[in-house]
Design a protein around this motif. Structure first.
Motif, PDB file in Angstrom:
ATOM      1  N   LEU A  37       0.860  -1.185   0.000  1.00  0.00           N
ATOM      2  CA  LEU A  37       0.000   0.000   0.000  1.00  0.00           C
ATOM      3  C   LEU A  37       0.899   1.239   0.000  1.00  0.00           C
ATOM      4  N   TRP A  38       1.499   1.546  -1.156  1.00  0.00           N
ATOM      5  CA  TRP A  38       2.497   2.599  -1.247  1.00  0.00           C
ATOM      6  C   TRP A  38       1.990   3.951  -0.781  1.00  0.00           C
ATOM      7  N   PRO A  39       0.833   4.425  -1.264  1.00  0.00           N
ATOM      8  CA  PRO A  39       0.383   5.734  -0.773  1.00  0.00           C
ATOM      9  C   PRO A  39       0.157   5.749   0.744  1.00  0.00           C
ATOM     10  N   ALA A  40      -0.367   4.665   1.283  1.00  0.00           N
ATOM     11  CA  ALA A  40      -0.592   4.592   2.726  1.00  0.00           C
ATOM     12  C   ALA A  40       0.731   4.601   3.487  1.00  0.00           C
ATOM     13  N   LEU A  41       1.725   3.886   2.979  1.00  0.00           N
ATOM     14  CA  LEU A  41       3.029   3.859   3.642  1.00  0.00           C
ATOM     15  C   LEU A  41       3.678   5.237   3.680  1.00  0.00           C
ATOM     16  N   LEU A  42       3.688   5.921   2.537  1.00  0.00           N
ATOM     17  CA  LEU A  42       4.348   7.219   2.504  1.00  0.00           C
ATOM     18  C   LEU A  42       3.553   8.274   3.261  1.00  0.00           C
ATOM     19  N   LEU A  43       2.243   8.214   3.186  1.00  0.00           N
ATOM     20  CA  LEU A  43       1.434   9.130   3.998  1.00  0.00           C
ATOM     21  C   LEU A  43       1.664   8.896   5.486  1.00  0.00           C
ATOM     22  N   THR A  44       1.800   7.641   5.871  1.00  0.00           N
ATOM     23  CA  THR A  44       2.054   7.320   7.274  1.00  0.00           C
ATOM     24  C   THR A  44       3.380   7.913   7.730  1.00  0.00           C
ATOM     25  N   TYR A  45       4.416   7.769   6.906  1.00  0.00           N
ATOM     26  CA  TYR A  45       5.702   8.338   7.305  1.00  0.00           C
ATOM     27  C   TYR A  45       5.613   9.844   7.462  1.00  0.00           C
ATOM     28  N   TRP A  46       5.071  10.522   6.441  1.00  0.00           N
ATOM     29  CA  TRP A  46       5.029  11.976   6.496  1.00  0.00           C
ATOM     30  C   TRP A  46       4.115  12.473   7.605  1.00  0.00           C
TER      31      TRP A  46
END
Length: 162
Positions: A37-46
């Motif tokens: 879930l790439w968008p979820a992963l990067l949103l989670t980090y940011w």
């Protein structure tokens, strides 16, 4: 006097666009069911790193872009990403204190809940997957979390994203 502080907000948006591209990049068919879930992963980090800059509005915009990109029901992925961002914001003080393996476990539960909501929405529209493999992306995303975290933390420190 010139301020030494740099925002570099373009890095956040560039990484989110890259996540959207990775979410539609071709993969072998046997790996397609476990696509992270790439968008979820990067949103989670940011969201964890910069909760004052990345929040519900960013999640909603990325989700709408994902809906348009996938051609799904408008607002479906936006709702899912907003749910993930809400849960991460609610747990963000605790998550930052956890060691990496506990962060991965908590995020596996958060992503699993998001996948269950996705399944519910798909069932409402008549597109229900027949097996429990729909939870596999949550597991794969949780396993990728330490590497995503390390890569994005290094990038944000090098480019002084704040």
């Amino acid at each position: 006097m010139v301020s030494a502080r740099s925002n570099n907000g373009w890095v956040i948006w560039f990484s989110l666009v890259l996540a959207l591209l990775l979410s539609v990049a071709p993969m072998p068919t046997f790996m397609e069911v476990g696509r992270p879930l790439w968008p979820a992963l990067l949103l989670t980090y940011w969201t964890l790193a910069l909760p004052h800059r990345v929040g519900m509005t960013t999640a909603w915009l990325v989700g709408i872009a994902q809906d348009v990109l996938y051609g799904t029901l408008l607002g479906q992925n936006a709702l899912i990403l907003a749910l993930i961002t809400f849960l991460v914001l609610a747990l963000h003080q605790r998550l930052r204190m956890f060691p990496m393996w506990q962060q991965s476990l908590v995020l596996m539960v958060v992503f699993g809940l998001a996948q269950l909501v996705q399944l519910w929405l798909n069932a409402l529209t008549g597109n229900r997957p027949p097996t429990l493999l729909f939870l596999l992306p949550a597991l794969v995303s949780a396993l990728l979390w330490p590497w995503i975290f390390a890569a994005l933390r290094g990038l944000s420190r090098r480019l002084n994203v704040n």
